[in-house]
Design a protein around this motif. Structure first.
Motif, PDB file in Angstrom:
ATOM      1  N   ALA A 494       0.815  -1.264   0.077  1.00  0.00           N
ATOM      2  CA  ALA A 494       0.187   0.076   0.119  1.00  0.00           C
ATOM      3  C   ALA A 494       0.843   1.210   0.128  1.00  0.00           C
ATOM      4  O   ALA A 494       0.235   2.423   0.080  1.00  0.00           O
ATOM      5  N   ASP A 495       2.230   1.025   0.007  1.00  0.00           N
ATOM      6  CA  ASP A 495       2.977   2.145   0.060  1.00  0.00           C
ATOM      7  C   ASP A 495       2.890   3.033  -1.318  1.00  0.00           C
ATOM      8  O   ASP A 495       3.067   2.200  -2.226  1.00  0.00           O
ATOM      9  N   PRO A 496       2.469   4.356  -1.175  1.00  0.00           N
ATOM     10  CA  PRO A 496       2.205   4.891  -2.546  1.00  0.00           C
ATOM     11  C   PRO A 496       3.413   4.873  -3.364  1.00  0.00           C
ATOM     12  O   PRO A 496       3.153   5.121  -4.769  1.00  0.00           O
ATOM     13  N   ARG A 497       4.765   4.697  -3.099  1.00  0.00           N
ATOM     14  CA  ARG A 497       5.804   4.839  -4.208  1.00  0.00           C
ATOM     15  C   ARG A 497       5.788   3.728  -4.764  1.00  0.00           C
ATOM     16  O   ARG A 497       6.508   3.560  -5.938  1.00  0.00           O
ATOM     17  N   LEU A 498       4.913   2.515  -4.531  1.00  0.00           N
ATOM     18  CA  LEU A 498       5.140   1.607  -5.489  1.00  0.00           C
ATOM     19  C   LEU A 498       3.983   1.762  -6.366  1.00  0.00           C
ATOM     20  O   LEU A 498       3.765   0.844  -7.303  1.00  0.00           O
ATOM     21  N   GLY A 499       3.094   2.798  -6.189  1.00  0.00           N
ATOM     22  CA  GLY A 499       2.252   3.167  -7.364  1.00  0.00           C
ATOM     23  C   GLY A 499       1.004   2.073  -7.495  1.00  0.00           C
ATOM     24  O   GLY A 499       0.621   2.092  -8.826  1.00  0.00           O
ATOM     25  N   THR A 508      11.133  -5.469 -13.333  1.00  0.00           N
ATOM     26  CA  THR A 508      12.574  -6.262 -12.846  1.00  0.00           C
ATOM     27  C   THR A 508      13.580  -5.502 -13.772  1.00  0.00           C
ATOM     28  O   THR A 508      14.829  -5.505 -13.453  1.00  0.00           O
ATOM     29  N   ASP A 509      12.926  -4.691 -14.795  1.00  0.00           N
ATOM     30  CA  ASP A 509      13.925  -4.024 -15.498  1.00  0.00           C
ATOM     31  C   ASP A 509      14.014  -2.414 -15.273  1.00  0.00           C
ATOM     32  O   ASP A 509      14.622  -1.495 -15.944  1.00  0.00           O
ATOM     33  N   ARG A 510      13.353  -2.229 -13.914  1.00  0.00           N
ATOM     34  CA  ARG A 510      13.291  -0.677 -13.534  1.00  0.00           C
ATOM     35  C   ARG A 510      13.211  -0.651 -11.920  1.00  0.00           C
ATOM     36  O   ARG A 510      12.086  -1.320 -11.573  1.00  0.00           O
ATOM     37  N   ALA A 511      14.261  -0.021 -11.342  1.00  0.00           N
ATOM     38  CA  ALA A 511      14.116   0.138  -9.794  1.00  0.00           C
ATOM     39  C   ALA A 511      13.170   1.178  -9.557  1.00  0.00           C
ATOM     40  O   ALA A 511      12.846   1.981 -10.196  1.00  0.00           O
ATOM     41  N   THR A 512      12.623   0.924  -8.307  1.00  0.00           N
ATOM     42  CA  THR A 512      11.524   1.972  -7.755  1.00  0.00           C
ATOM     43  C   THR A 512      12.257   2.902  -6.972  1.00  0.00           C
ATOM     44  O   THR A 512      12.763   2.499  -5.898  1.00  0.00           O
ATOM     45  N   ALA A 513      12.056   3.938  -7.076  1.00  0.00           N
ATOM     46  CA  ALA A 513      12.905   5.055  -6.021  1.00  0.00           C
ATOM     47  C   ALA A 513      11.868   5.251  -5.057  1.00  0.00           C
ATOM     48  O   ALA A 513      10.756   5.247  -4.842  1.00  0.00           O
ATOM     49  N   MET A 514      12.788   5.421  -3.933  1.00  0.00           N
ATOM     50  CA  MET A 514      12.244   5.324  -2.311  1.00  0.00           C
ATOM     51  C   MET A 514      12.242   6.810  -1.945  1.00  0.00           C
ATOM     52  O   MET A 514      13.415   7.142  -1.243  1.00  0.00           O
ATOM     53  N   GLY A 518       8.109  12.280  -3.870  1.00  0.00           N
ATOM     54  CA  GLY A 518       8.719  12.518  -5.069  1.00  0.00           C
ATOM     55  C   GLY A 518      10.060  13.364  -5.017  1.00  0.00           C
ATOM     56  O   GLY A 518      10.812  13.328  -5.928  1.00  0.00           O
ATOM     57  N   GLU A 519      10.451  13.564  -3.822  1.00  0.00           N
ATOM     58  CA  GLU A 519      11.753  14.026  -3.615  1.00  0.00           C
ATOM     59  C   GLU A 519      12.631  13.379  -2.724  1.00  0.00           C
ATOM     60  O   GLU A 519      12.260  12.614  -1.961  1.00  0.00           O
ATOM     61  N   PRO A 520      13.972  13.386  -2.866  1.00  0.00           N
ATOM     62  CA  PRO A 520      14.981  12.564  -1.994  1.00  0.00           C
ATOM     63  C   PRO A 520      14.657  12.890  -0.604  1.00  0.00           C
ATOM     64  O   PRO A 520      14.398  13.932  -0.295  1.00  0.00           O
ATOM     65  N   TYR A 524      15.565  16.597   8.340  1.00  0.00           N
ATOM     66  CA  TYR A 524      14.980  18.123   8.553  1.00  0.00           C
ATOM     67  C   TYR A 524      14.568  18.889   7.357  1.00  0.00           C
ATOM     68  O   TYR A 524      14.575  20.011   7.442  1.00  0.00           O
ATOM     69  N   LYS A 525      14.476  18.362   6.158  1.00  0.00           N
ATOM     70  CA  LYS A 525      13.658  18.992   5.195  1.00  0.00           C
ATOM     71  C   LYS A 525      12.344  17.974   4.941  1.00  0.00           C
ATOM     72  O   LYS A 525      11.464  18.875   5.225  1.00  0.00           O
ATOM     73  N   ASN A 526      12.556  16.869   4.829  1.00  0.00           N
ATOM     74  CA  ASN A 526      11.236  16.080   4.653  1.00  0.00           C
ATOM     75  C   ASN A 526      11.168  14.724   5.284  1.00  0.00           C
ATOM     76  O   ASN A 526       9.945  14.226   5.364  1.00  0.00           O
TER      77      ASN A 526
END
Ligand code: SF4
Length: 676
Positions: A494-499, A508-514, A518-520, A524-526
């Motif tokens: 259910a984590d939104p980063r998994l879309g 398997t041909d693309r890593a999923t950004a954690m 949407g920001e790194p 103390y920023k996010n």
């Protein structure tokens, strides 16, 4: 000839977790190279994986069938067995142990060979939990000290991703040999340097990256806490503390600084064995250059002051107000960026209440302890080569050689440790099963599928423990879960980063950004500390309660032996993986400074004996001024075949604990050296 390229992921115990392209011809891996599926690793992999992995998977050392021991323990003589026969022996022997001594007389003896979440800890732990076996705390053998130091200071908030150092103006690689052990940090560091960033390396050895660094501080191992304290106190003297940040966000400032102020720069220079001017320069740069990033490697914590050293380093960005900007803070704590769900995957709810936990560092001692109640009577060695890897190797050998100990060994290849097993089970390599990968050094989630079928009669760890569970009569549906179900249990779908994509269906041909919205992730920023106070805890109630260690401390380490032996990572092995692969495996040399060699009458190239009260190894000597006087160095993970007396450097490493986590102290290893 059918040639197919497949996507995969490197599963080894390395922070980078590279994406791979695997070339397969007629169901055989013929080539492995980096792929761009993971933008961080971007098509580059290390030479050890590119050159060794195909032989590891297909070479003569590969285990193809179950085996049962027919020779003496350690002799390595086995006869082929069927899976049914092997499972029957295990069931009969373990059931007898449980009947006589209770289930806690059984224990896993596993570590971190493959880092896929399924192979590392899934169905195996479900099985041991249901069995009621002793729990094994694996983390103290390596990453646990650093993780506990992080959790005590920041809770489970993640640090910055390594890509962030591209924005840094000062990068400190503290005990991190990036060239061999954190490969993909190197180009980022070089790019930042081309843009004017300064690079500082803190390491007892002049490693490759130190040759290009703006400053190399070759401190004595085990004194990192004093160096970090001295920098903290020097920052205070310079008026360089960020008082507003400390006031709002730091807990325990005064208590921490009371410790730090006890060490002048001159004191620290003497204790750490480095020039005063270098400490002042580092403090000045840390004051004046921003953004500033520190990357703490694995190894500097392997001593009795290890947790304190890391905690004092972690305090520096809090004191100097380095958080909250791209490229600022600490390149650590990556594991906390992933939405892992270990309780679903490993099912600790199956555990009988009151089950004891054994520290992996103490397993050699436990195996020999007649007062342990109940005594250990059966162990399962998998994902691990304890004879080569554990401190106090001779003690571990005596433990594994016990005739009354029933040992199951499970691995991809025959190892030095498996030679002591009663039953050997052939494990599939990660190229032969599904798994999901949450790195501990970067922020990309990856999934991999099999690229070749299981070799011989080998099986994935998950299937081995599924079969064991069935043989022991465990009927809960948790023990028949498929690998796809296990992947879905490993990560929160259910984590939104998994879309909205199920973990077991991630590409398997693309890593999923954690990322964070949407920001790194940037502390103390996010993202913010997840400590009890919600602040950065330089005095830690958590560590005080767990380990009696509220604050960093420093204790000198005294033994009658004059030289300090460090055993860092090798450029040929990942810990011990790939050791024993090549018939012509050579003995790793002992590196020594000429100033230490001269009074001992030692010359470059001669064979020396290196000994202490625990053991003795014989190594070829290399004289070099890359290692500081008083310290000698030999790379870890060599197998017994490189030894003429059945001992490797692990035989010299003491079995005592670090200041937190009960961690291993490989680098508290004092020795003497003489001509053989
Ligand atoms: S060992 Fe590390 S650098 Fe080498 S391929 Fe694997 S993840 Fe990449």
């Amino acid at each position: 000839m059918a040639t197919i390229e497949h996507a995969s992921v490197c599963p080894l115990d390395c922070p980078d977790t590279c994406s791979l392209t695997v070339t397969v011809e007629n169901a055989k891996i013929v080539k492995i190279r980096g792929s761009r599926a993971n933008p961080y690793t971007a098509g580059v992999i290390c030479a050890k994986v590119a050159s060794s992995y195909p032989d590891w998977v297909h070479g003569p050392g590969r285990l193809q069938t179950p085996l049962r021991r027919v020779g003496a323990k350690g002799e390595g003589r086995f006869a082929r067995a069927s899976w049914d026969e092997a499972l029957d022996i295990i069931h009969e022997r373990v059931t007898a142990v449980i009947a006589a001594h209770g289930p806690q007389a059984v224990a896993p003896l596993n570590y971190a060979g493959p880092h896929g979440m399924l192979a590392y800890a899934s169905m195996d732990l479900r099985f041991f939990h249901k069995l009621g076996a002793s729990l094994l705390d694996r983390s103290p053998l390596c990453g646990g000290i650093r993780t506990q130091a992080w959790v005590g200071t920041f809770g489970t908030a993640p640090g910055i991703a390594p890509e962030q150092v591209r924005h840094s103006k000062l990068i400190i690689a503290w005990g991190n040999n990036v060239t061999w052990s954190n490969l993909h940090l190197t180009p980022l560091l070089n790019a930042a340097r081309r843009d004017g960033a300064k690079v500082v390396v803190v390491d007892p050895k002049r490693i490759k990256i130190a040759e290009q660094a703006d400053l190399h501080i070759a401190l004595k191992p085990g004194t990192d806490v004093v160096l970090a304290w001295a920098i903290a106190a020097e920052l205070e003297r310079r008026g360089a503390l960020d008082r507003a940040f400390i006031e709002r966000h730091v807990e325990g400032f005064e208590e921490f600084m009371a410790g730090a102020r006890r060490y002048s720069v001159a004191d620290a220079a003497r204790i750490c064995g480095v020039p005063e001017a270098d400490i002042r320069r580092l403090a000045e740069w840390y004051h004046t250059l921003s953004p500033a990033a520190i990357s703490v490697g694995n190894g500097l914590e392997r001593n009795q002051n290890g947790g304190s050293g890391i905690r004092a380093i972690f305090a520096l960005p809090a004191l100097a107000g380095k958080f909250g900007v791209p490229g600022g803070g600490l390149v650590n704590g990556a594991g906390f960026v992933f939405p892992k769900t270990p309780a679903k995957l490993q099912r600790p709810d199956f555990l009988p209440p009151g089950t004891r936990t054994l520290n992996i560092v103490d397993m050699g001692q436990h195996l020999l302890d007649p007062t342990l109640s109940p005594p250990l009577k059966a162990v399962f060695i998998y994902n691990h080569n304890p004879l080569v890897v554990h401190p106090d190797q001779n003690r571990m050998r005596r433990g594994l050689a016990r005739e009354d100990l029933f040992t199951v060994g499970c691995d991809v290849v025959m190892t030095d440790s498996l030679a002591y097993a009663d039953v050997v089970l052939p494990a599939s390599s990660h190229f032969e099963y599904d798994d999901i990968y949450a790195a501990y050094g970067q922020h990309w989630l990856q999934r991999a599928q099999p690229v070749i079928p299981p070799q011989g009669e080998s099986l994935p760890n998950t299937e081995i423990f599924r079969r064991l569970a069935a043989r022991f009569g465990f009927t809960d549906p948790a023990f028949t879960a498929s690998d796809a179900q296990l992947i879905d249990d490993a990560v929160d779908g259910a984590d939104p980063r998994l879309g909205g994509v199920r973990p077991s269906r991630l590409p398997t041909d693309r890593a999923t950004a954690m990322t964070v919205n949407g920001e790194p992730a940037i502390l103390y920023k996010n993202v913010f500390p997840k400590t009890p106070s919600g602040k950065i805890e330089l005095a830690s109630g958590y560590l005080e309660q767990k380990y009696g260690s509220r604050l960093p401390t420093y204790r000198p380490y005294d033994t009658p032996f004059p030289l300090l032996l460090i055993s860092p990572a090798s450029d040929e092995r990942i810990t011990s993986t790939f050791g024993g692969l090549k018939p012509g495996d050579v003995t790793p040399p002992l590196e020594m400074h000429p100033d230490d060699a001269a009074p001992r009458g030692l010359r470059d190239g001669m064979t020396v004996r290196v000994w202490n009260e625990l053991g003795e190894v014989h190594l070829p000597l290399t004289l070099t001024d890359a290692i500081r006087p008083g310290v000698v160095c030999s790379l870890k993970g060599a197998w017994m075949r490189t030894s003429d007396n059945g001992q490797t450097v692990s035989a010299l490493a003491p079995g005592h604990h670090a200041d937190i986590c009960g961690g291993a102290c490989y680098n508290d290893c004092r020795v003497e050296v003489a001509a053989l």
